[in-house]
Write an enzyme that holds these catalytic residues in place. Structure first.
Site, short mmCIF file in Angstrom:
data_model
loop_
_atom_site.label_atom_id
_atom_site.label_comp_id
_atom_site.label_asym_id
_atom_site.label_seq_id
_atom_site.Cartn_x
_atom_site.Cartn_y
_atom_site.Cartn_z
N LYS A 95 -9.08 -9.76 35.07
CA LYS A 95 -8.06 -10.21 34.11
C LYS A 95 -7.20 -9.03 33.69
CE LYS A 95 -7.91 -12.25 29.43
NZ LYS A 95 -8.70 -12.85 28.33
N LYS A 141 -6.99 -13.63 36.46
CA LYS A 141 -6.48 -14.22 35.23
C LYS A 141 -5.40 -13.33 34.62
CE LYS A 141 -7.68 -15.76 30.54
NZ LYS A 141 -8.75 -16.11 29.58
N ASP A 156 -15.00 -13.65 28.52
CA ASP A 156 -13.96 -12.66 28.85
C ASP A 156 -14.35 -11.32 28.22
OD1 ASP A 156 -12.81 -15.06 29.69
OD2 ASP A 156 -10.79 -14.43 29.14
#
Lengths: 223, 223
Positions: B152, B181, B90
């Site tokens: 995300k 996400k 991430d």
């Protein structure tokens, strides 16, 4: 008292910092004679260009602000910053390792960052708000042993910033062997002055301009 | 509806995270069948050991949470994480560059992280709270073009976390080409379910255990 500017790391570390803000920060640093600028790693090349030939050092951060980057990454980030023109490195220790009492691991990562800094000053951030006093003292000893230039109270991103009690504790323990940097929440001349009196030898703040202006007024009032 | 566990990145990213907490996180992930754990880079080797042979992926963060590390450092950090056993990365984009409209620079850094990830899934954190809708859409296009697996919403450390409106916007723009996400502030089954309905395909939360337990109660109520 001389201008407090020489104690100040003129700091801008917000997540969404832009090039225009970095340009202004560097201009102010030269105008006021701050010790350094402290800014995001990706802006070090720009700041090094802007401050070339001035007496203002380019400072940046490593493993910031959470401290849990892999040691190899902190080392690489330090070398990259110095190669790009940084002369001062504010690193965050592995706070979880410190909390677990793994002091040798903490000392070793500082030692490796100091080596990668190849002469650039390393300031080691303990993020004091997570630790009790005996832990802060033990960590300060490790910072001294690892060859850092300063022990520093806080990132400014944690649950709490610098306190006078912490600065006194770190200064007492450092005993003049290394410097003490206070950072986090210092925004006016009154609290700045108290931090110096408590033993801070460098202060990180984004309010450096206001602080020097307030000091000028205060000095007029004193004389 | 099946268990929501398969949508969950079981997350612990606090600054002072310890090995003992990582052990518990990994045990819970196996027990509940979460998609992955999401934990600090320095704990990837431990988690990779603990989860070896399980179906739980080891996830970690890069350039986290402020996004302003040098590109070379994000690339190195990614390679180091994957080498240590991470299967999901991430990363936070350079938020200042995005704010300045330097989209090519943002796309290029994502592309380089994707290359360094050599097959590990890359989720790209926009930190939506800093941007207006047209900027979020433009950035999502760049995330798709750069070859990432997910876009995300948030780090969970910024001024605000995931909103339903942002998840809808990102999902609409991604159009099924990549996953979405949601992360930051999702702590119960009610808000979790709303995020899924808004288009999230993965959810990062430190409350995964409570959410699955609440889902079990809710399912009993429905049947």
């Amino acid at each position: 008292m001389d201008s407090p500017a020489r104690f100040i790391d003129h700091t801008l570390l917000k997540a969404d910092t832009t090039s225009a803000q970095i340009r202004l920060l560097c201009e102010e640093a030269v105008e006021y004679g701050f010790a350094s600028v402290c800014l995001p790693p990706s802006f070090v090349p720009l700041a090094a260009d802007l401050l070339y030939g001035s007496s203002v050092a380019v400072g940046t951060v490593v493993g910031f602000p959470l401290g849990y980057a892999a040691v190899a990454v902190k080392v690489f980030e330090t070398a990259e910053a110095v190669r790009s023109g940084a002369g001062e490195i504010d690193m965050v220790i592995a706070l979880g390792a410190a909390r677990e009492g793994r002091f040798s691991a903490v000392e070793e990562e500082i030692r490796r960052v100091v080596a990668a800094a190849s002469g650039a000053k390393v300031k080691v951030i303990l993020e004091c708000c997570y630790f009790d006093d005996p832990l802060k003292e033990a960590l300060t000893e490790r910072v001294v042993a690892a060859g850092a230039a300063y022990v520093k109270t806080s990132t400014g991103f944690g649950p709490a910033g610098a306190t006078l009690a912490d600065v006194r504790l770190l200064a007492l323990r450092a005993g003049g062997r290394i410097g003490v940097k206070a950072a986090g929440g210092i925004r006016d001349w009154g609290s700045f002055r108290e931090m110096l009196e408590a033993g801070a030898t460098r202060i990180g703040t984004s309010a450096g301009v206001a602080i020097v202006d307030q000091w000028l007024q205060w000095r007029r009032g004193e004389s």
